[in-house]
Enzyme design. Structure first.
Site, PDB file in Angstrom:
ATOM      1  N   GLN A  41      16.718   4.376 -12.103  1.00 15.73           N
ATOM      2  CA  GLN A  41      16.282   4.228 -10.713  1.00 15.73           C
ATOM      3  C   GLN A  41      17.281   4.881  -9.768  1.00 15.73           C
ATOM      4  O   GLN A  41      16.921   5.582  -8.831  1.00 15.73           O
ATOM      5  CB  GLN A  41      16.128   2.739 -10.382  1.00 15.73           C
ATOM      6  CG  GLN A  41      15.298   2.466  -9.164  1.00 15.73           C
ATOM      7  CD  GLN A  41      13.900   3.021  -9.330  1.00 15.73           C
ATOM      8  OE1 GLN A  41      13.368   3.068 -10.423  1.00 15.73           O
ATOM      9  NE2 GLN A  41      13.310   3.493  -8.253  1.00 15.73           N
TER      10      GLN A  41
ATOM     11  N   TYR B 157      -0.142  14.215  -0.435  1.00 17.08           N
ATOM     12  CA  TYR B 157       1.145  14.845  -0.172  1.00 17.08           C
ATOM     13  C   TYR B 157       2.026  14.717  -1.409  1.00 17.08           C
ATOM     14  O   TYR B 157       2.270  13.612  -1.894  1.00 17.08           O
ATOM     15  CB  TYR B 157       1.822  14.187   1.030  1.00 17.08           C
ATOM     16  CG  TYR B 157       3.064  14.937   1.442  1.00 17.08           C
ATOM     17  CD1 TYR B 157       2.980  15.974   2.353  1.00 17.08           C
ATOM     18  CD2 TYR B 157       4.308  14.633   0.897  1.00 17.08           C
ATOM     19  CE1 TYR B 157       4.105  16.698   2.716  1.00 17.08           C
ATOM     20  CE2 TYR B 157       5.441  15.355   1.251  1.00 17.08           C
ATOM     21  CZ  TYR B 157       5.326  16.379   2.174  1.00 17.08           C
ATOM     22  OH  TYR B 157       6.440  17.095   2.528  1.00 17.08           O
TER      23      TYR B 157
ATOM     24  N   ASP C 278       6.347   5.321 -15.193  1.00 16.49           N
ATOM     25  CA  ASP C 278       6.523   6.347 -14.158  1.00 16.49           C
ATOM     26  C   ASP C 278       5.635   7.555 -14.400  1.00 16.49           C
ATOM     27  O   ASP C 278       5.208   8.228 -13.459  1.00 16.49           O
ATOM     28  CB  ASP C 278       7.982   6.820 -14.128  1.00 16.49           C
ATOM     29  CG  ASP C 278       8.885   5.827 -13.437  1.00 16.49           C
ATOM     30  OD1 ASP C 278       8.366   4.934 -12.756  1.00 16.49           O
ATOM     31  OD2 ASP C 278      10.113   5.942 -13.601  1.00 16.49           O
TER      32      ASP C 278
ATOM     33  N   HIS D  49      17.315   8.650  -8.663  1.00 12.07           N
ATOM     34  CA  HIS D  49      16.264   9.210  -7.808  1.00 12.07           C
ATOM     35  C   HIS D  49      16.810   9.723  -6.485  1.00 12.07           C
ATOM     36  O   HIS D  49      16.409  10.772  -5.997  1.00 12.07           O
ATOM     37  CB  HIS D  49      15.216   8.135  -7.471  1.00 12.07           C
ATOM     38  CG  HIS D  49      14.069   8.113  -8.416  1.00 12.07           C
ATOM     39  ND1 HIS D  49      13.197   9.153  -8.540  1.00 12.07           N
ATOM     40  CD2 HIS D  49      13.639   7.166  -9.286  1.00 12.07           C
ATOM     41  CE1 HIS D  49      12.275   8.852  -9.447  1.00 12.07           C
ATOM     42  NE2 HIS D  49      12.524   7.653  -9.927  1.00 12.07           N
TER      43      HIS D  49
ATOM     44  N   HIS E 105     -26.874 -11.632  23.235  1.00 12.09           N
ATOM     45  CA  HIS E 105     -26.930 -11.828  21.785  1.00 12.09           C
ATOM     46  C   HIS E 105     -28.056 -12.812  21.446  1.00 12.09           C
ATOM     47  O   HIS E 105     -28.841 -12.584  20.521  1.00 12.09           O
ATOM     48  CB  HIS E 105     -25.599 -12.386  21.269  1.00 12.09           C
ATOM     49  CG  HIS E 105     -24.516 -11.369  21.124  1.00 12.09           C
ATOM     50  ND1 HIS E 105     -24.022 -10.661  22.178  1.00 12.09           N
ATOM     51  CD2 HIS E 105     -23.836 -10.930  20.016  1.00 12.09           C
ATOM     52  CE1 HIS E 105     -23.057  -9.837  21.732  1.00 12.09           C
ATOM     53  NE2 HIS E 105     -22.940  -9.985  20.433  1.00 12.09           N
TER      54      HIS E 105
ATOM     55  N   GLU F 283       9.566  -3.208  -5.972  1.00 11.55           N
ATOM     56  CA  GLU F 283       8.608  -2.170  -6.340  1.00 11.55           C
ATOM     57  C   GLU F 283       8.391  -2.179  -7.865  1.00 11.55           C
ATOM     58  O   GLU F 283       7.261  -2.256  -8.334  1.00 11.55           O
ATOM     59  CB  GLU F 283       9.165  -0.808  -5.889  1.00 11.55           C
ATOM     60  CG  GLU F 283       8.248   0.352  -6.165  1.00 11.55           C
ATOM     61  CD  GLU F 283       8.936   1.694  -5.931  1.00 11.55           C
ATOM     62  OE1 GLU F 283      10.169   1.722  -5.744  1.00 11.55           O
ATOM     63  OE2 GLU F 283       8.227   2.712  -5.962  1.00 11.55           O
ATOM     64  N   HIS F 284       9.499  -2.065  -8.616  1.00 11.24           N
ATOM     65  CA  HIS F 284       9.437  -2.147 -10.074  1.00 11.24           C
ATOM     66  C   HIS F 284      10.174  -3.404 -10.513  1.00 11.24           C
ATOM     67  O   HIS F 284      11.303  -3.633 -10.076  1.00 11.24           O
ATOM     68  CB  HIS F 284      10.152  -0.961 -10.738  1.00 11.24           C
ATOM     69  CG  HIS F 284       9.666   0.379 -10.305  1.00 11.24           C
ATOM     70  ND1 HIS F 284      10.238   1.088  -9.271  1.00 11.24           N
ATOM     71  CD2 HIS F 284       8.653   1.162 -10.762  1.00 11.24           C
ATOM     72  CE1 HIS F 284       9.605   2.235  -9.118  1.00 11.24           C
ATOM     73  NE2 HIS F 284       8.635   2.311 -10.000  1.00 11.24           N
TER      74      HIS F 284
ATOM     75  N   GLN G 289       4.482  18.549   9.657  1.00 12.43           N
ATOM     76  CA  GLN G 289       3.426  19.524   9.945  1.00 12.43           C
ATOM     77  C   GLN G 289       2.282  19.412   8.935  1.00 12.43           C
ATOM     78  O   GLN G 289       1.107  19.613   9.286  1.00 12.43           O
ATOM     79  CB  GLN G 289       3.985  20.957  10.020  1.00 12.43           C
ATOM     80  CG  GLN G 289       4.678  21.493   8.777  1.00 12.43           C
ATOM     81  CD  GLN G 289       6.156  21.124   8.699  1.00 12.43           C
ATOM     82  OE1 GLN G 289       6.618  20.163   9.314  1.00 12.43           O
ATOM     83  NE2 GLN G 289       6.911  21.879   7.911  1.00 12.43           N
TER      84      GLN G 289
ATOM     85  N   SER H 284      12.955   4.218  -3.482  1.00  8.36           N
ATOM     86  CA  SER H 284      12.497   3.524  -4.680  1.00  8.36           C
ATOM     87  C   SER H 284      13.479   2.424  -5.096  1.00  8.36           C
ATOM     88  O   SER H 284      14.657   2.483  -4.779  1.00  8.36           O
ATOM     89  CB  SER H 284      12.336   4.552  -5.799  1.00  8.36           C
ATOM     90  OG  SER H 284      11.566   4.028  -6.840  1.00  8.36           O
TER      91      SER H 284
ATOM     92  N   GLU I 243     -20.464 -18.900  22.820  1.00  9.97           N
ATOM     93  CA  GLU I 243     -19.457 -17.867  23.114  1.00  9.97           C
ATOM     94  C   GLU I 243     -19.762 -17.142  24.430  1.00  9.97           C
ATOM     95  O   GLU I 243     -19.098 -16.159  24.765  1.00  9.97           O
ATOM     96  CB  GLU I 243     -19.356 -16.874  21.942  1.00  9.97           C
ATOM     97  CG  GLU I 243     -18.869 -17.544  20.656  1.00  9.97           C
ATOM     98  CD  GLU I 243     -18.310 -16.599  19.596  1.00  9.97           C
ATOM     99  OE1 GLU I 243     -18.607 -15.393  19.672  1.00  9.97           O
ATOM    100  OE2 GLU I 243     -17.571 -17.073  18.719  1.00  9.97           O
TER     101      GLU I 243
END
Lengths: 422, 422
Positions: free
Chosen positions: B252, B121, B354, B255, B413, B320-321, B184, B230, B408
């Protein structure tokens, strides 16, 4: 047991069990309650669902000591030997940090770090699962996780955990064990209570409420997977022994009424003989009712026109456990694209891997071997990228980087790079 | 920008954005509709949410050719150079299958197989993200995924995708690109339509509807992570240059209004100067309003008493960064336990990573670096355990295995193993 002529075009519909709306709502409400009210909520749900009022949820050192007296010495030693095998296998899974360098002074790499903490869910119910303790604890330990806690539902009458579970945990080196099960255990591990620490990752199988709770907390903490009922596919040719094939199918079927046991073969003779053997062996099983229901509803024998078609069908099924009971299993290994664990040849019956050989028994179910892996050391580490540019490297590439930033409409990105070179 | 005296005990509350009940219900209804009505539903929601009635959702070869004429030659070459760097880094992440053998004839191992298919995506909106195309496609290709498709929302007026996105996809070797966005798109990738194939894993960031849809389909297919806004944390000492720190914080902040930019430092002087620089540099930014809102609501400067306390705070934030703008960043690297990507020294400004250096820019947000990793080749492969026991190995261990099974309560088994040795 259904016996069907099949082709690889068989359409297999599967979907993860998302529970009913009522179950989802119940789980959401339990999680909200535990987040808000901590231990009080945990104790309330333990009384409601496990039928026992506990004063304390931590398994005491006395309970652990008592467990040793209730287990036979031989059983303790088997647990120790299984643990040693499991540890040896998982040690091979360790991954290393690495870096690369170049003459411009660019250093790039990947740093591997263990998770700080993990919470391992051991299912309860009618049976005790010391193997689940070992299979969850050991990869986390090998990864280097410093805080490992276990939760498992208490016995309805004694309020204690099964001795084999306590001994397995203690032998593996975990002493922080909580007598909590269900969605309340998952909520407590995700968000913490006065007693139970919030952890970074929750692993281990459970019933539908546990599965729904794991899905619900996923994102706030990590989870291993959403486990469904267990399943086996046996891929066999005419050289396989019907008694052994049937025994293996039944070993899966006895787990759970929703467990799934499937034979795929190109031999109609084998198919017919296995069908008879399954019916015969079922008669003398202690868990006959569970196994019979599983075989009736989820068991199947698929007969294909060729071994190629059989292999295609196996890849479509993407089974949790796959046995290759063929004359030359090694020749098929390269064609198997999707399976949690692959058992090769007649002496590698599935229970060999369930407890003892060393590979993990927490495996992707319900066709998710298409994209998931057995639980491993990788589940308990994470990686950080490392980026070092020298002045020379930045001068060489700054124009490209700034232009790329501007192509995405991000001027401040371009300026950040350029600010170094003024 | 808030300037705060802080200690590592600062309590940081975070929680994944689970959306409102209305958003969750809307996403569930879109998914159900796409599952049932396929392309018709996809086209309906594209018209509703992206404001454009499409006759076909596949980007045509004419559209891809046209994209090349709309992009400058230099831009195409920058995309190619970035792709080469990204490919070189991800090639280092390949993992190998392995086996171990012993003298009893026990062979255990781990087989690595690529996923069959992946759906990537690429977010749309006001900007084009060719870098997202490269960062998602290349690891899947290096892993060996044979079917890779891209979805991205179409432009509201032209019904096409941004030229840079089409060129990046084509340069990376992907030509199956669908002009579909939102929940969708995720539903179509998870369950398939007449045109869009159902894939095994969906990766890539998106808005809250995309994130909720990924959470909803998780389990039926795999997902990379649930991405939040971010964020950057700059860890700096008195040797850092206020202008550069401010520029990185703003890169940053531009964004997204919900993006988060934080400075952690043991130097009050630096803190005060960065605060002034941020205000000054903000004035001339094209995306000034977005950046100002982000800095106002989510920006912060924390001043600690010592560098040790600063490092503890960074580990709590699990950014994250992370930029290490200190005199000797290498001496801190070992203390950083949780971060998606670590940028070391003043010439390694975040935009270097990036777009261009090679490591992935799809990184764990919102503190999930505690348990998650950058997107990597590992995300597009899975493992199968291999278990082979010889007759000798089974004879040696059968008693232990059967006894473990009986501990068990699983008699079938035990019998499955014993059936081989009669």
């Amino acid at each position: 047991m259904k016996l069907l002529k099949a082709t690889a075009n068989l359409s297999i519909q599967r979907s993860v069990d998302s529970g009913t709306d009522e179950q989802r709502a119940a789980v959401q409400s339990i999680i909200a309650d535990v987040r808000k009210n901590g231990n009080a909520a945990v104790l309330k749900y333990t009384e409601k669902f496990d039928g026992i009022a506990l004063s304390s949820i931590l398994a005491t050192s006395e309970e652990i000591e008592e467990a040793y007296t209730l287990l036979e010495k031989e059983q303790k030693e088997i647990i120790q030997r299984a643990a040693a095998n499991i540890r040896a296998f998982h040690e091979k899974q360790r991954i290393q940090s690495w870096i690369t360098t170049d003459a411009d002074g660019t250093t790039l790499g990947q740093k591997v770090t263990p998770l700080d903490s993990a919470g391992l869910y051991v299912p309860g119910g009618t049976a005790a699962y010391p193997s689940s303790v070992l299979m969850n604890v050991i990869p986390a330990q090998v990864a280097g996780v410093s805080k490992i806690v276990i939760t498992s539902p208490p016995d309805r009458t004694t309020g204690k955990l099964p001795p084999a579970v306590l001994v397995a945990a203690n032998e593996a080196g975990v002493t922080e064990i909580y007598k909590v099960g269900g969605a309340q255990a998952i909520a407590a591990l995700a968000y913490g209570t006065e007693t139970i620490p919030a952890v970074d990752k929750i692993t281990g199988p459970g019933n539908i409420y546990v599965a729904l709770a794991k899905r619900e907390v996923y994102g706030d903490v990590d989870i291993d997977m959403i486990a469904g009922p267990s399943e086996i596919v046996v891929l066999a040719d005419e050289t396989a022994f019907p008694k052994e094939v049937a025994a293996d199918l039944l070993s899966q079927a006895e787990h759970d009424e929703r467990a799934c046991a499937i034979l795929v073969t190109d031999s109609m003779t084998l198919a017919e003989n296995v069908k008879l053997e399954v019916e015969k062996q079922l008669e003398t099983l202690p868990r006959k009712e569970i196994a019979a229901s599983s075989i009736e509803n989820y068991g199947a024998i698929y007969v294909t026109d060729s071994m190629d078609e059989a292999v295609d069908l196996v890849n479509q099924l993407a089974p949790e456990h796959l046995e290759l009971l063929t004359e030359e299993p090694m020749t098929l290994l390269g064609s198997i694209r999707h399976a949690g664990a692959i058992f090769m040849g007649r002496y590698s019956s599935e229970p060999v891997g369930d407890y003892f050989a060393g590979p993990n028994h927490v495996l992707p179910t319900n066709g998710t071997a298409r994209f998931s892996s057995p639980l491993s050391v990788d589940d308990f580490v994470k990686k950080s990228s490392i980026i070092y540019y020298s002045e020379k490297a930045l001068r060489k590439n700054a124009e490209d980087i700034a232009a790329f930033a501007r192509m995405e409409g991000l001027e401040a990105h371009a300026r950040a790079v350029e600010s170094r070179l003024k």
